[in-house]
Scaffold this motif. Sequence first.
Motif, PDB file in Angstrom:
ATOM      1  N   THR A  77       0.871  -1.191   0.046  1.00 41.43           N
ATOM      2  CA  THR A  77       0.091   0.154   0.079  1.00 41.43           C
ATOM      3  C   THR A  77       0.934   1.341  -0.113  1.00 41.43           C
ATOM      4  OG1 THR A  77      -1.994  -1.183   1.045  1.00 41.43           O
ATOM      5  CG2 THR A  77      -1.760   1.236   1.158  1.00 41.43           C
ATOM      6  N   LEU A  78       1.797   1.198   0.922  1.00 45.30           N
ATOM      7  CA  LEU A  78       2.976   2.442   0.967  1.00 45.30           C
ATOM      8  C   LEU A  78       3.605   2.549  -0.299  1.00 45.30           C
ATOM      9  CD1 LEU A  78       4.383   1.561   4.623  1.00 45.30           C
ATOM     10  CD2 LEU A  78       2.668   3.727   3.965  1.00 45.30           C
ATOM     11  N   ARG A  79       4.124   1.694  -1.082  1.00 42.30           N
ATOM     12  CA  ARG A  79       4.885   1.818  -2.120  1.00 42.30           C
ATOM     13  C   ARG A  79       3.881   2.259  -3.092  1.00 42.30           C
ATOM     14  NH1 ARG A  79      10.073  -0.173  -2.413  1.00 42.30           N
ATOM     15  NH2 ARG A  79       9.908  -0.242  -4.553  1.00 42.30           N
ATOM     16  N   LYS A  80       2.753   1.629  -3.345  1.00 43.35           N
ATOM     17  CA  LYS A  80       1.602   2.137  -4.554  1.00 43.35           C
ATOM     18  C   LYS A  80       1.195   3.516  -4.354  1.00 43.35           C
ATOM     19  CE  LYS A  80      -0.300  -2.369  -5.369  1.00 43.35           C
ATOM     20  NZ  LYS A  80      -1.213  -3.495  -5.267  1.00 43.35           N
ATOM     21  N   ASN A  81       1.254   3.971  -3.178  1.00 39.97           N
ATOM     22  CA  ASN A  81       0.807   5.337  -2.909  1.00 39.97           C
ATOM     23  C   ASN A  81       1.858   6.225  -3.248  1.00 39.97           C
ATOM     24  OD1 ASN A  81      -1.904   4.783  -1.773  1.00 39.97           O
ATOM     25  ND2 ASN A  81      -1.249   4.705   0.262  1.00 39.97           N
ATOM     26  N   LYS A  82       3.009   6.282  -3.114  1.00 43.39           N
ATOM     27  CA  LYS A  82       4.091   7.082  -3.198  1.00 43.39           C
ATOM     28  C   LYS A  82       4.589   6.843  -4.838  1.00 43.39           C
ATOM     29  CE  LYS A  82       8.259   4.701  -1.274  1.00 43.39           C
ATOM     30  NZ  LYS A  82       9.255   5.107   0.026  1.00 43.39           N
ATOM     31  N   LEU A  83       4.551   5.624  -5.127  1.00 42.95           N
ATOM     32  CA  LEU A  83       5.458   5.393  -6.508  1.00 42.95           C
ATOM     33  C   LEU A  83       4.458   5.696  -7.790  1.00 42.95           C
ATOM     34  CD1 LEU A  83       7.295   2.120  -5.870  1.00 42.95           C
ATOM     35  CD2 LEU A  83       8.172   4.429  -5.713  1.00 42.95           C
ATOM     36  N   PRO A  84       5.093   6.307  -8.668  1.00 43.57           N
ATOM     37  CA  PRO A  84       4.064   6.684 -10.023  1.00 43.57           C
ATOM     38  C   PRO A  84       3.576   5.521 -10.799  1.00 43.57           C
ATOM     39  CG  PRO A  84       6.446   7.429 -10.420  1.00 43.57           C
ATOM     40  CD  PRO A  84       6.327   6.860  -8.867  1.00 43.57           C
ATOM     41  N   ASP A  85       2.435   5.405 -11.236  1.00 41.23           N
ATOM     42  CA  ASP A  85       2.105   4.292 -12.173  1.00 41.23           C
ATOM     43  C   ASP A  85       3.022   4.159 -13.382  1.00 41.23           C
ATOM     44  OD1 ASP A  85       0.995   2.658 -14.046  1.00 41.23           O
ATOM     45  OD2 ASP A  85      -1.035   3.379 -13.764  1.00 41.23           O
ATOM     46  N   LYS A 100       2.117   5.008 -16.989  1.00 38.21           N
ATOM     47  CA  LYS A 100       1.613   6.527 -17.325  1.00 38.21           C
ATOM     48  C   LYS A 100       3.089   7.364 -17.216  1.00 38.21           C
ATOM     49  CE  LYS A 100      -2.904   6.410 -15.435  1.00 38.21           C
ATOM     50  NZ  LYS A 100      -4.075   7.067 -14.482  1.00 38.21           N
ATOM     51  N   PHE A 101       3.947   7.192 -16.401  1.00 37.32           N
ATOM     52  CA  PHE A 101       5.274   7.930 -16.070  1.00 37.32           C
ATOM     53  C   PHE A 101       6.541   7.009 -15.918  1.00 37.32           C
ATOM     54  CE2 PHE A 101       1.510  10.383 -14.289  1.00 37.32           C
ATOM     55  CZ  PHE A 101       1.741  11.465 -15.276  1.00 37.32           C
ATOM     56  N   GLY A 102       7.046   6.948 -17.042  1.00 42.65           N
ATOM     57  CA  GLY A 102       8.122   6.008 -16.946  1.00 42.65           C
ATOM     58  C   GLY A 102       9.023   6.648 -15.729  1.00 42.65           C
ATOM     59  N   ASN A 103       9.815   5.594 -14.984  1.00 43.14           N
ATOM     60  CA  ASN A 103      10.765   5.859 -14.090  1.00 43.14           C
ATOM     61  C   ASN A 103      11.563   4.545 -13.695  1.00 43.14           C
ATOM     62  OD1 ASN A 103       9.709   4.788 -11.156  1.00 43.14           O
ATOM     63  ND2 ASN A 103       7.656   5.127 -12.372  1.00 43.14           N
ATOM     64  N   ALA A 104      12.565   4.890 -12.934  1.00 48.29           N
ATOM     65  CA  ALA A 104      13.419   3.529 -12.337  1.00 48.29           C
ATOM     66  C   ALA A 104      13.349   3.684 -10.736  1.00 48.29           C
ATOM     67  CB  ALA A 104      14.880   3.836 -13.023  1.00 48.29           C
ATOM     68  N   GLY A 105      12.147   4.220 -10.291  1.00 49.22           N
ATOM     69  CA  GLY A 105      11.984   4.107  -8.823  1.00 49.22           C
ATOM     70  C   GLY A 105      12.997   5.416  -8.230  1.00 49.22           C
ATOM     71  N   SER A 106      13.560   5.053  -6.828  1.00 43.91           N
ATOM     72  CA  SER A 106      14.414   5.965  -6.288  1.00 43.91           C
ATOM     73  C   SER A 106      15.726   6.183  -7.289  1.00 43.91           C
ATOM     74  CB  SER A 106      15.098   5.320  -4.962  1.00 43.91           C
ATOM     75  OG  SER A 106      13.856   5.183  -4.052  1.00 43.91           O
ATOM     76  N   ALA A 136      10.272  15.190 -14.965  1.00 45.25           N
ATOM     77  CA  ALA A 136       9.892  15.981 -13.891  1.00 45.25           C
ATOM     78  C   ALA A 136      10.360  15.203 -12.680  1.00 45.25           C
ATOM     79  CB  ALA A 136       8.500  16.060 -13.916  1.00 45.25           C
ATOM     80  N   VAL A 137      10.345  15.970 -11.417  1.00 41.76           N
ATOM     81  CA  VAL A 137      10.560  15.344 -10.241  1.00 41.76           C
ATOM     82  C   VAL A 137       9.217  15.033  -9.715  1.00 41.76           C
ATOM     83  CG1 VAL A 137      11.301  15.570  -7.871  1.00 41.76           C
ATOM     84  CG2 VAL A 137      12.638  17.007  -9.755  1.00 41.76           C
ATOM     85  N   TYR A 138       8.912  13.873  -9.298  1.00 38.90           N
ATOM     86  CA  TYR A 138       7.623  13.378  -8.968  1.00 38.90           C
ATOM     87  C   TYR A 138       7.085  14.097  -7.940  1.00 38.90           C
ATOM     88  CZ  TYR A 138       3.724   9.894  -8.528  1.00 38.90           C
ATOM     89  OH  TYR A 138       2.401   9.442  -8.301  1.00 38.90           O
ATOM     90  N   GLU A 139       5.834  14.823  -8.174  1.00 34.45           N
ATOM     91  CA  GLU A 139       5.263  15.416  -7.045  1.00 34.45           C
ATOM     92  C   GLU A 139       4.975  14.974  -5.781  1.00 34.45           C
ATOM     93  OE1 GLU A 139       0.833  15.140  -8.932  1.00 34.45           O
ATOM     94  OE2 GLU A 139       1.844  17.084  -8.820  1.00 34.45           O
ATOM     95  N   LYS A 140       4.652  13.397  -5.826  1.00 36.65           N
ATOM     96  CA  LYS A 140       4.607  12.760  -4.201  1.00 36.65           C
ATOM     97  C   LYS A 140       5.677  12.370  -3.749  1.00 36.65           C
ATOM     98  CE  LYS A 140      -0.330  11.419  -5.856  1.00 36.65           C
ATOM     99  NZ  LYS A 140      -1.127  10.271  -5.968  1.00 36.65           N
ATOM    100  N   GLN A 141       6.748  11.987  -4.632  1.00 36.07           N
ATOM    101  CA  GLN A 141       8.042  11.432  -4.018  1.00 36.07           C
ATOM    102  C   GLN A 141       9.027  11.907  -4.698  1.00 36.07           C
ATOM    103  OE1 GLN A 141      10.852  10.480  -2.446  1.00 36.07           O
ATOM    104  NE2 GLN A 141       9.508   8.788  -1.477  1.00 36.07           N
ATOM    105  N   ALA A 142       9.916  12.783  -4.155  1.00 37.39           N
ATOM    106  CA  ALA A 142      10.997  13.716  -4.413  1.00 37.39           C
ATOM    107  C   ALA A 142      12.158  12.825  -5.095  1.00 37.39           C
ATOM    108  CB  ALA A 142      11.449  14.811  -3.732  1.00 37.39           C
ATOM    109  N   LEU A 143      12.180  11.858  -4.690  1.00 31.97           N
ATOM    110  CA  LEU A 143      13.428  10.914  -5.167  1.00 31.97           C
ATOM    111  C   LEU A 143      13.179  10.007  -6.308  1.00 31.97           C
ATOM    112  CD1 LEU A 143      16.081  10.062  -3.612  1.00 31.97           C
ATOM    113  CD2 LEU A 143      14.790   7.977  -2.627  1.00 31.97           C
TER     114      LEU A 143
END
Length: 342
Positions: A212-220, A223-229, A283-290
């Motif tokens: 739950t915590l990871r889903k809430n703070k990580l982008p989909d 929709k938005f490609g990323n490599a996590g932290s 962009a820097v993700y608005e919910k998790q700056a890392l």
Amino acid sequence: MCVTLKSLNTFGLNVNAHKIVIAHNEFDLLLLWKQSVQLNRPVLLLGRGSNVLFLEHYAGTVLLNRIRGISIREDDEAWYLHVGAGELWHDLVVYTLKKKIPGLENLALIPGYIGSASIHNIGAYGVELKNICEYVDVLQLDNGEKHRFSAVDCQFSYRNSIFKQYYRENYAIVAIGLRCKKSWQPVLNYGDLKYLDASYVTPYEIFNLVCTLRKNKLPDITKFGNAGSFFKNPIVDANILSKLQANYPNIPYYPQNNGQVKIYAGWLIDYCNLKGYTLGNVAVYEKQALILINIGYASGIEVAALAKYVRYKVAEKFAIWLEPEVRFIGAQGEINAVTALS
């Protein structure tokens, strides 16, 4: 020949490789590697591509390690798992819980394959791979010899291992061994897990909360490609923390066993007012700056440019230079990420 790597890097970058090949066993891995080397082109061993940033098209062969298989034995003290490098990490976490084997629940929803997990010594919510790893089996590609590295041999440290430092070019991880103690104790000293009751909590409850915590703070990622932290959490001496606390008394930190402290990179970036900051298609993700996200049709160069900007802003305010957790890949192979952002 030219094939796309867009589905093989979670940033979703539109980059190509000369060729992609897949190995399902050790024999294939050796054969495909030798065939690729004979072409006089570089070879890149790749899992899911969840921790890489391609700065440009890759000039060589991408070799996908998909060696699978899970075997379990047990004694009075623990369960012992032997896991193929081509198994997905989160699938292993789910599998062990279904088998009523606790110990991996804090590491739920970490993307990527088993092989990459041991290279990077993955960690989350107070647990690292090194806490449960017994050994790593490695294939020496230039001569076909197999080696078993004990957990001590692996030289695990924060987001690092001997495989990341010295055994990248001619070695492939084919399996790892894990030890899950039967005398299970929940690890609840990190983040929101501290609010769980250690006397009653179950591995499944920890697993569900972590998911739950990871889903809430990580982008989909669709929709938005990323490599996590994108950056590592910096580990500093206690005296540096004291100096920072003089100006930033609320700075969060996590004590380390050696007397040093881990400072949260996301907090540092957020304090620089960079959440939501956009540069081109990144962009820097608005919910998790890392997390840095691909908001359009970004290139690897654009991602690196934003990472460099963030790194310099944090250094300007806190005198701390963040180090990328993500591997940087150029046309001929891996390049030094810190150097690329300097």
